[in-house]
Enzyme design. Structure first.
Site, PDB file in Angstrom:
ATOM      1  CG  LEU A 133       4.282  19.302  13.875  1.00  0.00           C
ATOM      2  CD1 LEU A 133       4.465  20.415  14.911  1.00  0.00           C
ATOM      3  CD2 LEU A 133       4.851  19.718  12.518  1.00  0.00           C
TER       4      LEU A 133
ATOM      5  CG  MET B 169       7.955  10.873   7.342  1.00  0.00           C
ATOM      6  SD  MET B 169       9.335  10.933   6.180  1.00  0.00           S
ATOM      7  CE  MET B 169       8.457  11.307   4.648  1.00  0.00           C
TER       8      MET B 169
ATOM      9  CG  ASN C 153       1.592  16.936  16.684  1.00  0.00           C
ATOM     10  OD1 ASN C 153       1.856  16.326  15.648  1.00  0.00           O
ATOM     11  ND2 ASN C 153       1.328  16.311  17.822  1.00  0.00           N
TER      12      ASN C 153
ATOM     13  CG  ASN D 186       3.454   5.999   2.207  1.00  0.00           C
ATOM     14  OD1 ASN D 186       3.639   6.638   1.168  1.00  0.00           O
ATOM     15  ND2 ASN D 186       4.430   5.400   2.851  1.00  0.00           N
TER      16      ASN D 186
ATOM     17  CB  SER E 102       9.572   8.604  -2.096  1.00  0.00           C
ATOM     18  OG  SER E 102      10.484   7.529  -1.908  1.00  0.00           O
ATOM     19  N   GLY E 103      11.492   9.116   0.457  1.00  0.00           N
ATOM     20  CA  GLY E 103      12.873   9.404   0.838  1.00  0.00           C
ATOM     21  C   GLY E 103      13.073   9.322   2.320  1.00  0.00           C
ATOM     22  N   GLY E 104      12.007   8.931   3.034  1.00  0.00           N
ATOM     23  CA  GLY E 104      12.117   8.755   4.477  1.00  0.00           C
ATOM     24  C   GLY E 104      12.387  10.081   5.180  1.00  0.00           C
TER      25      GLY E 104
ATOM     26  CE  LYS F 178       6.251   7.123  -1.008  1.00  0.00           C
ATOM     27  NZ  LYS F 178       6.277   5.831  -0.315  1.00  0.00           N
TER      28      LYS F 178
ATOM     29  CG  HIS G 160       8.673   4.852  -4.894  1.00  0.00           C
ATOM     30  ND1 HIS G 160       8.753   4.520  -3.546  1.00  0.00           N
ATOM     31  CD2 HIS G 160       9.907   5.269  -5.238  1.00  0.00           C
ATOM     32  CE1 HIS G 160       9.980   4.734  -3.109  1.00  0.00           C
ATOM     33  NE2 HIS G 160      10.695   5.183  -4.122  1.00  0.00           N
ATOM     34  CG  ASN G 161       6.262   2.701  -1.087  1.00  0.00           C
ATOM     35  OD1 ASN G 161       6.798   3.674  -1.624  1.00  0.00           O
ATOM     36  ND2 ASN G 161       6.018   2.644   0.199  1.00  0.00           N
TER      37      ASN G 161
ATOM     38  CD  GLU H 160      10.580   1.252  -0.586  1.00  0.00           C
ATOM     39  OE1 GLU H 160      10.418   2.442  -0.897  1.00  0.00           O
ATOM     40  OE2 GLU H 160      10.170   0.757   0.480  1.00  0.00           O
ATOM     41  CE1 TYR H 161       7.031  -2.513   0.563  1.00  0.00           C
ATOM     42  CE2 TYR H 161       6.154  -4.729   0.746  1.00  0.00           C
ATOM     43  CZ  TYR H 161       6.241  -3.443   1.215  1.00  0.00           C
ATOM     44  OH  TYR H 161       5.527  -3.085   2.341  1.00  0.00           O
TER      45      TYR H 161
ATOM     46  NE  ARG I 205       9.285  -6.242   2.144  1.00  0.00           N
ATOM     47  CZ  ARG I 205       9.385  -4.931   2.407  1.00  0.00           C
ATOM     48  NH1 ARG I 205       8.711  -4.407   3.414  1.00  0.00           N
ATOM     49  NH2 ARG I 205      10.166  -4.167   1.670  1.00  0.00           N
TER      50      ARG I 205
HETATM   51  C1  6PG Z   1       9.624   5.926   1.001  1.00  0.00           C
HETATM   52  C2  6PG Z   1       9.372   4.598   1.709  1.00  0.00           C
HETATM   53  C3  6PG Z   1       8.323   4.744   2.791  1.00  0.00           C
HETATM   54  C4  6PG Z   1       7.851   3.384   3.279  1.00  0.00           C
HETATM   55  C5  6PG Z   1       8.548   2.967   4.545  1.00  0.00           C
HETATM   56  C6  6PG Z   1       7.940   1.665   5.117  1.00  0.00           C
HETATM   57  O1  6PG Z   1       9.310   5.999  -0.199  1.00  0.00           O
HETATM   58  O2  6PG Z   1      10.152   6.816   1.677  1.00  0.00           O
HETATM   59  O3  6PG Z   1       8.847   3.701   0.716  1.00  0.00           O
HETATM   60  O4  6PG Z   1       7.227   5.465   2.268  1.00  0.00           O
HETATM   61  O5  6PG Z   1       6.529   3.426   3.611  1.00  0.00           O
HETATM   62  O6  6PG Z   1       9.883   2.802   4.222  1.00  0.00           O
HETATM   63  O7  6PG Z   1       7.869   0.731   4.105  1.00  0.00           O
HETATM   64  P1  6PG Z   1       7.482  -0.834   4.422  1.00  0.00           P
HETATM   65  O8  6PG Z   1       7.225  -0.955   5.907  1.00  0.00           O
HETATM   66  O9  6PG Z   1       6.234  -1.075   3.630  1.00  0.00           O
HETATM   67  O10 6PG Z   1       8.661  -1.608   3.978  1.00  0.00           O
END
Ligand code: 6PG
Length: 479
Positions: free
Chosen positions: A12, A15, A34, A104, A130-132, A184, A187-188, A191-192, A289
């Site tokens: 818990l 996320m 938890n 992840n 995904s979406g924090g 996923k 996706h990341n 995202e980078y 990075r």
């Molecule tokens: C998502 C994001 C998430 C990611 C964090 C940290 O899809 O919600 O991609 O899963 O892991 O934002 O990402 P970094 O630390 O690798 O930038």
């Protein structure tokens, strides 16, 4: 304990807690657990009124509270913590029960776990969420792996809590075993690349265009009304417009310029190298990075000679900004195309059947790379499921053709000014690699054959050859 909960969440943290709340808000009875029980109590105290929660003190109570087939969602850190939770709960489950890993996790770990649990009759469903924290609470994009049988039991619940676009849930069964976590990861990686491209656009507008962060925020807001409409552009404008309360300076100027990474971008590049998938823009974004986080090197070499940054008039700066938009959009097409190619390469390697249009569809909402652009990608793969590249899609090809002059101006201009633009440059170089009639790889083959007798192919006849470099006149021989 009445086994009434349709789904359970163990872990818990932010996320996990928000996903549990999301399930409860959608009318599901949610078992929550938890390792540190105070976290469970805190959830009940703060959000217990949001729906039907079944608080469990320990694993046995948690499992006993779940209706059959049990649906147990793990929301703990990827790696050993996930293995520990599996080891703790698996003995308490029965054949037909389902463990969903919403962390992840690395897809290879998920494939290992899925096979091991399948042997015990337990479904293991590696799931990208995904979406924090905001997405977890109000609607994430959910990339589900595992068996179709498991998806029949968990898909409806996950689709109910996912983001929705045009009434469609941003959740789908991506493919078997580790496919959900693989996508996923992709996706990341994308995202980078997207984040780095935006950052390079900012850097050029700031240090070549002469714009202030607040002015650049306005430029991004304008771009967000057009073809770059996306969550990342939207939040970038917010970050650039933000003022630091302590100093009154632009927030960006008080942030240390060393980027962190939790690892999913790194995994993407490592996996792509193993697959032979050229994710050059994603790789440059990941290494950007790494390079930014080298304080000793950067301090040592800060004063080295560099480029020349000419002063721009207002009208020249505005023209420059227009060119940056073209370069950003063209580079984005390349980066996303590379990401989709890696998904195709992964599917081929691991025997997954992945609907590429469906991936674009569920990324239209909820996830970090959500964007209007994804609707176009979805349409492209819907029209042609076996599309090899976005460059084969008429509109994308037109747009990248229109971008040629400004894209090259910006990449060349960055180099002339000494402003690093690794992702812009990588995207353009990849595009030029694809279109080159002859590549210098021929010379690389000659070098490899010279020093290592690694052989080469010819353009004029089939076969593999080696030249006897130390015996002038001796004809090359088939290897
Ligand atoms: C998502 C994001 C998430 C990611 C964090 C940290 O899809 O919600 O991609 O899963 O892991 O934002 O990402 P970094 O630390 O690798 O930038």
């Amino acid at each position: 304990m009445h086994s009434s909960a349709q789904i359970g969440v163990t872990g818990l943290g932010v996320m996990g807690r928000n996903l549990a709340r999301n399930f409860a808000r959608h009318g599901y009875a949610v078992a929550v657990h938890n390792r540190t029980e105070s976290r469970t109590r805190a959830l009940m105290d703060e959000y217990g009124g949001e729906g039907t929660f079944v608080a469990a003190a320990g694993p046995e109570e948690f499992v006993a509270s779940l209706e059959r087939p049990r649906r147990l969602m793990i929301m703990v850190n990827a790696g050993p913590a996930t293995d520990a939770v599996i080891d703790e709960f698996a003995p308490l489950l029965e054949p037909g029960d389902i463990m969903i890993d919403g962390g992840n996790a690395h897809f290879a770990d998920t494939r290992r776990r899925e096979a091991a649990l399948r042997a015990r009759g337990i479904h293991f469903v590696g799931t990208g969420v995904s979406g924090g924290e905001e997405g977890a609470l109000n609607g994430p994009s959910i990339m589900v792996g595992g068996s179709t049988e498991a998806y029949a039991a968990v898909g409806p619940i996950l689709e109910a809590v996912a983001a929705r676009v045009d009434g469609d849930p941003c959740c789908t069964h991506v493919g078997a075993d580790g496919a959900g976590h693989f996508v996923k990861m992709a996706h990341n990686g994308i995202e980078y690349a997207d984040m780095q491209l935006i950052a390079e656009a900012y850097d050029l507008l700031r240090h070549a265009g002469g714009y202030t962060p607040a002015e650049i925020a306005d430029i991004f807001r304008t771009w967000n009304q057009g073809r770059l409409d996306s969550y990342l552009i939207e939040i970038t404008a917010e970050v650039l417009a933000h003022t630091d309360a302590d100093t009154g300076r632009p927030f960006l100027d008080i942030v240390a310029d060393a980027a962190g990474q939790k690892g999913t971008g790194r995994w993407t590049v490592q996996t792509a190298l193993d697959l032979g998938s050229p994710v050059t823009a994603i790789a440059q974004a990941t290494f950007a990075r790494v390079a930014s986080a080298q304080p000793a090197l950067r301090t040592a070499y800060r004063g080295l000679s560099g480029g020349i940054v000419p002063e721009l008039s207002r009208s020249e700066a505005e023209r420059f900004a227009t060119q940056v938009e073209y370069a950003l959009y063209a580079s984005k097409i390349i980066a996303y195309d590379q990401g989709w190619k890696m998904i195709q390469d992964g599917a081929a390697e691991y025997g997954w059947t992945i609907d590429l249009a469906a991936i674009a569809a569920i990324w239209r909402g909820g996830c970090i790379i959500r964007a209007a652009f994804l609707d176009r990608i979805r349409a492209a793969y819907t029209a042609q499921p076996d599309l090899v590249s976005l460059l084969d899609e008429k509109e994308f090809l037109e747009e990248i053709t229109d971008a040629q002059v400004p894209w090259r101006e910006i990449v060349a201009g960055a180099a002339r000014r000494g402003i690093p633009a690794p992702a812009f440059s990588a995207a353009l170089a990849y595009y030029d690699t694809l279109r080159a009639a002859r590549l210098p790889a021929a010379l690389v083959q000659g070098q490899r054959d010279y020093f290592g007798a690694h052989t080469y192919q010819r353009t004029d006849r089939p076969g593999t050859f080696h030249t006897h470099w130390s015996e002038p006149g001796r004809p090359e021989t088939p290897a």
